[in-house]
Design an enzyme around this catalytic site. Structure first.
Site, short mmCIF file in Angstrom:
data_model
loop_
_atom_site.label_atom_id
_atom_site.label_comp_id
_atom_site.label_asym_id
_atom_site.label_seq_id
_atom_site.Cartn_x
_atom_site.Cartn_y
_atom_site.Cartn_z
N HIS A 1 0.84 -1.12 -0.03
CA HIS A 1 0.04 -0.16 0.08
C HIS A 1 1.11 1.26 -0.05
CE1 HIS A 1 1.23 0.18 4.13
NE2 HIS A 1 0.60 -0.82 4.42
N HIS B 1 3.97 1.40 2.19
CA HIS B 1 5.27 0.73 1.46
C HIS B 1 5.89 1.35 0.79
CE1 HIS B 1 2.69 -2.82 2.98
NE2 HIS B 1 3.61 -3.12 3.72
N GLN C 1 7.75 -14.78 12.74
CA GLN C 1 7.19 -13.74 13.47
C GLN C 1 5.78 -13.66 13.82
OE1 GLN C 1 8.64 -10.69 10.41
NE2 GLN C 1 6.83 -9.54 10.96
N SER D 1 -2.48 -0.21 6.51
CA SER D 1 -1.81 -1.62 6.90
C SER D 1 -2.18 -2.64 6.00
CB SER D 1 -2.40 -1.72 8.46
OG SER D 1 -2.20 -3.26 8.85
P1 AMP Z 1 5.08 -4.89 6.52
O1 AMP Z 1 4.76 -5.39 5.13
O2 AMP Z 1 3.68 -4.61 7.27
O3 AMP Z 1 5.99 -5.87 7.27
O4 AMP Z 1 5.56 -3.43 6.55
C1 AMP Z 1 6.86 -3.21 5.87
C2 AMP Z 1 7.40 -1.89 6.02
O5 AMP Z 1 6.47 -0.99 5.85
C3 AMP Z 1 7.68 -1.76 7.67
O6 AMP Z 1 8.78 -1.00 7.90
C4 AMP Z 1 6.46 -1.03 8.09
O7 AMP Z 1 6.68 -0.38 9.28
C5 AMP Z 1 6.09 -0.23 6.78
N1 AMP Z 1 4.82 0.26 6.94
C6 AMP Z 1 3.63 -0.56 7.00
N2 AMP Z 1 2.56 0.42 7.12
C7 AMP Z 1 2.77 1.58 7.01
C8 AMP Z 1 2.21 3.05 6.95
N3 AMP Z 1 1.11 3.13 7.01
N4 AMP Z 1 3.07 4.06 6.95
C9 AMP Z 1 4.33 3.76 6.87
N5 AMP Z 1 4.98 2.69 6.80
C10 AMP Z 1 4.33 1.69 6.95
#
Ligand code: AMP
Length: 281
Positions: free
Chosen positions: A31, A34, A58, A182
């Site tokens: 999204h 990312h 995790q 998210s």
């Molecule tokens: P994930 O795919 O949920 O493991 O997230 C991958 C990376 O994207 C991680 O560093 C998250 O903190 C970051 N991330 C996820 N959602 C957001 C958001 N809404 N704003 C900024 N960074 C995000």
């Protein structure tokens, strides 16, 4: 854009391309949050690598590993549009082959908040990030403030284990109504989605109190809890007003505070946070 699955392919592609490398670790179902990390990495490095891997270590035994949303074709299309050089989409056996038995444990800062609510979560996170750093050997790695404790844990690991990488933290990207983006927001029904901005409203209420001079940590927690309690679909798991570096709950929030929370709405477990004072440009 090169899309590869093995460690050997990442290594050979990475070593063939001179200049600086930025890495964005993700679990996919991308999204704008990312993509904001990818754009920052693109702006600050000669080459950008992205990993897409739903990391089983995790997830707890009763968590959403199987249900976690996946759409690789769409993710790759988005990353191609962002000018990403290299994407690693390993199968689980490439990352954790038979006989695998090595894990990274960051101690004190994993005992609170998400670490307390999700035993073993940060052991999995630290382990996969350490492996990604060894495989990609990036100059910089990009993480979202959305996962505030993850940032603290990774920074601690990088310092303690002398990883030669700069950690870049990017601001939380939100929907227009304040809900932090998210991949898990997809679990929400329309009615639950309409309730979900209550997390941001709770954070804003505590932030406003802090800006108006409230420095009592317990009072800040009460303010967040009171807002969350107004939403019948929201089941609060924890609210926290903690030291931004040690993550211990604060009585006195005058030297800065990390406000955070975990809230269940339907089958989604949502987390959000805010740092005070707000960071400068
Ligand atoms: P994930 O795919 O949920 O493991 O997230 C991958 C990376 O994207 C991680 O560093 C998250 O903190 C970051 N991330 C996820 N959602 C957001 C958001 N809404 N704003 C900024 N960074 C995000």
């Amino acid at each position: 854009m090169k899309v590869v699955t093995t460690v050997a392919e990442v290594r050979s592609y990475r070593n063939a391309a001179a200049g600086t490398w930025g890495l964005v670790p993700t679990m996919g179902y991308l999204h704008e949050g990312h993509l904001s990390l990818v754009r920052r990495a693109r702006a600050e490095n000669d080459h950008v690598g992205v990993s897409i891997f739903v990391n089983p270590t995790q997830f707890g035994p009763h968590e959403d590993l199987e249900a976690y949303p996946r759409d690789l074709e769409r993710d790759l299309k988005l990353l191609r549009q962002e000018g990403v050089d290299l994407v690693w989409t390993p199968p689980v056996e490439e990352v954790y082959p038979p006989g695998y038995q090595t894990y990274v444990t960051v101690e004190q800062v994993t005992r609170y908040l998400e670490g307390a609510a999700r035993p073993g979560h940060f052991r999995g996170v630290a382990t996969i990030v350490a492996k990604l750093f060894n495989v990609f050997q990036p100059d910089r790695a990009y993480f979202g403030q959305k996962d505030a404790q993850q940032v603290v844990v990774i920074q601690r690991m990088v310092e303690d284990l002398n990883f030669p990488v700069e950690i870049v933290v990017c601001p939380t990207v939100r929907e227009p109504d304040g809900l932090a983006m998210s991949s898990r927001n997809t679990y929400l029904t329309p009615e639950q989605r309409a309730a979900a901005p209550v997390l941001y409203r709770a954070l804003c209420a505590a932030r406003d109190a802090w800006l108006a001079g409230e420095r009592d940590g317990e009072r800040l927690r009460q303010i967040m809890r009171a807002v969350l309690d107004t939403e019948p679909l929201a089941e609060t798991e924890y609210v926290s007003a903690a030291d931004p570096w040690t993550l211990e709950e604060l009585g006195d929030a005058s030297r800065g505070v990390l406000l955070s929370m975990a809230v269940r709405i339907g089958r989604a477990r949502l987390i959000d946070n805010m740092r005070l004072p707000p960071e400068g440009p």
